[in-house]
Design an enzyme around this catalytic site. Sequence first.
Site, PDB file in Angstrom:
ATOM      1  N   LYS A  93      51.818 -10.956 -57.482  1.00  0.00           N
ATOM      2  CA  LYS A  93      53.060 -11.034 -58.269  1.00  0.00           C
ATOM      3  C   LYS A  93      52.918 -10.304 -59.600  1.00  0.00           C
ATOM      4  CE  LYS A  93      54.413 -15.354 -56.028  1.00  0.00           C
ATOM      5  NZ  LYS A  93      53.177 -15.583 -55.237  1.00  0.00           N
ATOM      6  N   ARG A  94      52.429  -9.087 -59.545  1.00  0.00           N
ATOM      7  CA  ARG A  94      52.245  -8.290 -60.745  1.00  0.00           C
ATOM      8  C   ARG A  94      53.567  -7.609 -61.136  1.00  0.00           C
ATOM      9  NH1 ARG A  94      47.981 -11.044 -60.589  1.00  0.00           N
ATOM     10  NH2 ARG A  94      45.930 -10.137 -60.958  1.00  0.00           N
TER      11      ARG A  94
END
Length: 271
Positions: free
Chosen positions: A93-94
Amino acid sequence: MDRASLFAAIQKKQSYLCVGLDTDIQKIPSHLLKEKDPVFAFNKAIIDATAEYAVAYKPNLAFYEAMGLAGWESLQKTLDYIPKDIFTIADAKRGDIGNTSGLYARAFFEAMNFDSVTVAPYMGEDSVKPFLAFEGKWVILLGLTSNAGSEDFQSLKMASGLRLYEQVLETSQLWGTPDNMMYVIGATKAQQFGEIRKRIPDHFLLVPGVGAQGGDLRSVSQYGMNPQCGLLVNSSRGIIYASSGADFAQKAGEEARKIQQEMAEYLHLFL
């Protein structure tokens, strides 16, 4: 892995199962704590038991990052052990400014050689594009998630009349294609899958929330499937923690097989 290869794997295994390797050292069977690398020992046994039923594995990086360097080493060994014909997802979830996103992309796609990474869209196009620059790799963009707090922002109505997640789906299609971008759509939002499919008919969807979170596999399959299946349905706790005893791997395999058999039925019904 390209789209055609992923669909071929789905057809061959009659499965669109993604196994989430959310491996918590506090939850794995106690006898594994004697191993030099307990997390990898657990993951190896889970992979051995489920690989014939799974088309993807998704390590959630938080479980590895929390252990520091040892966790990163366990993650890399796990990734190296996964069969090469199985799709790999870095659930990270960058999402950051462009040059930082570029470094995240290098970390997951070059240094670790994941097939895909989950990415948050909140900072917009320039935070996502660096991940899309890697040939043969995938961005899995957060669309509509399965957690209760998703209602705080994702379903808010905008001036355009669209809900925020709908705007994300509309705008982001200008950034990537169905060959390099997927979306996270939570299984607990199954009633919205038909509407979502009208907006993104061709993209693959990564679907968490089946099993422990209460999502319904039949509804997701019926309303979410497209002509190339277009689904990767994730189960984590329901498989990897099916037993806390010495038979943990056997029970994980049995649970994965049960889900695969149900998926085979839905592929026949809805594909």
